[in-house]
Design an enzyme around this catalytic site. Structure first.
Site, PDB file in Angstrom:
ATOM      1  N   HIS A 277       0.835  -1.198   0.000  1.00  0.00           N
ATOM      2  CA  HIS A 277       0.000   0.000   0.000  1.00  0.00           C
ATOM      3  C   HIS A 277       0.871   1.250   0.000  1.00  0.00           C
ATOM      4  O   HIS A 277       2.110   1.174   0.094  1.00  0.00           O
ATOM      5  CB  HIS A 277      -0.980   0.010   1.178  1.00  0.00           C
ATOM      6  CG  HIS A 277      -0.355   0.027   2.541  1.00  0.00           C
ATOM      7  ND1 HIS A 277       0.382   1.079   3.030  1.00  0.00           N
ATOM      8  CD2 HIS A 277      -0.380  -0.907   3.543  1.00  0.00           C
ATOM      9  CE1 HIS A 277       0.785   0.825   4.264  1.00  0.00           C
ATOM     10  NE2 HIS A 277       0.352  -0.385   4.601  1.00  0.00           N
ATOM     11  N   CYS A 307       3.254  -4.390   6.812  1.00  0.00           N
ATOM     12  CA  CYS A 307       2.956  -4.217   5.385  1.00  0.00           C
ATOM     13  C   CYS A 307       4.157  -3.631   4.646  1.00  0.00           C
ATOM     14  O   CYS A 307       5.124  -3.173   5.261  1.00  0.00           O
ATOM     15  CB  CYS A 307       1.741  -3.313   5.210  1.00  0.00           C
ATOM     16  SG  CYS A 307       0.192  -4.037   5.815  1.00  0.00           S
TER      17      CYS A 307
END
Length: 332
Positions: A277, A307
């Site tokens: 992301h 992430c």
């Protein structure tokens, strides 16, 4: 009479032995000298033979080297920092490897090193040069890099102007003048970080590889890297899991949770738990966290909860083009 002759002969024999006893003890006798000479000659011959053999072997090796075919160079046409020293003010590339171009740069004004700090700069216009001088050989396909963000790891001064060595982000292409670029050290995460983004639908055997230690994401066609982008991974106390995974069906143009939020999310492990992301947002409506954005590509401690963070355009590109099921390899 016989006794006298025997006595006399015995006396002579004892006298002779007494006279030569010291020579026998010390080895100073003709037979010993002869043996010593043979030994010395043998040693000398051995040394000469050894020297002769070494000389012969050396000549044989030289002959073999002359007769044996030379291996073809495997040096890449566009070199990265692992292949060349970034301190060299002249980068040899395939476009410049001609007999004429090889000597052109030697008559140009010498470049003076200014610094070796990392700069992020937008390459606005013009050419990319083999040497920091506008009289140097030009890269043939420089236009495709216009309006893209480059990384410079060396700055020099030549002909009264600053010149930056440019890479996208690790493949060194050459040099650009200060008139051709705009520095973006404070907001480079708003630009794609790997140069020209390929159409992922056209990439055969597409797979993704992540290096946690190098803070890089490599988009690959089989084993060949077609695009490299800067990234960030887990901070202290959290983990970006290593191993082999696949892009799953999770997609989110924007998300927000107790851990924070970001844009352009694509899942690769445990649904929406581990994602590609954008840089994190400070609130649900923004802005992006500058402190994290300026860590993209910086080795050392990470910034995420596990992430893989990307520059905003790189994350958007993945969100729009990365197919479900694609292999993702996470390496330490």
């Amino acid at each position: 009479m016989k006794k006298f002759i025997v006595f006399f002969a015995s006396g002579v024999l004892l006298f002779y032995c007494g006279m030569n006893l010291e020579k026998f003890i010390t080895g100073d006798f003709h037979t010993l000298k002869s043996e010593q000479t043979v030994v010395a000659t043998t040693f000398t011959q051995a040394q000469e033979e050894k020297t002769s053999t070494q000389s012969s072997n050396k000549k044989k090796k030289v002959t073999e080297e002359k007769d044996s075919p030379k291996e073809e160079s495997t040096q890449p046409s566009i070199q990265n920092p692992e292949a060349i020293s970034l301190r060299e003010p002249f980068t040899v590339m395939k476009d410049f490897q001609t007999e004429k171009d090889a000597f052109t740069w030697r008559n140009l004004e010498p470049a003076i090193l200014v610094n070796e700090q990392v700069n992020h700069l937008l390459f606005r216009e013009g050419d990319i040069y083999a040497y920091p001088n506008q009289q140097a050989q030009k890269l043939s396909n420089a236009k495709q890099f216009h309006s893209l963000m480059a990384v410079s790891r060396q700055t020099v001064k030549s002909a009264g102007k600053l010149w930056y060595q440019v890479a996208f982000p690790d493949e060194v292409l050459g040099w650009v003048c200060e008139d051709q670029v705009t520095l973006h050290n404070e907001d480079y995460y708003f630009y794609q970080t790997g140069g020209v983004q390929p159409d992922l639908a056209q990439v055969k055997n597409l797979n993704i590889e992540v290096s946690i230690s190098k803070k890089r994401v490599y988009v690959k066609s089989g084993q060949q890297t077609v695009y490299t982008m800067l990234c960030q991974t887990a901070r202290n106390g959290y983990l970006t899991p290593t191993g082999i995974y696949h892009v799953n069906e999770y997609r989110a143009k924007s998300f927000w949770s107790t851990f924070g939020g970001a844009d352009y999310a694509v899942g690769w492990k445990d649904g929406g738990l581990y994602l590609f992301h954008s840089v994190d947002k400070e609130t649900d409506s923004g802005p992006y966290a500058k402190s994290q954005g300026l860590k993209l590509g910086v080795e050392g401690d990470g910034v995420s909860h596990g992430c893989i963070q990307l520059a905003i355009p790189d994350a958007k590109w993945f969100f729009e083009q990365l197919p479900t099921g694609i292999l993702v390899t996470i390496n330490e």
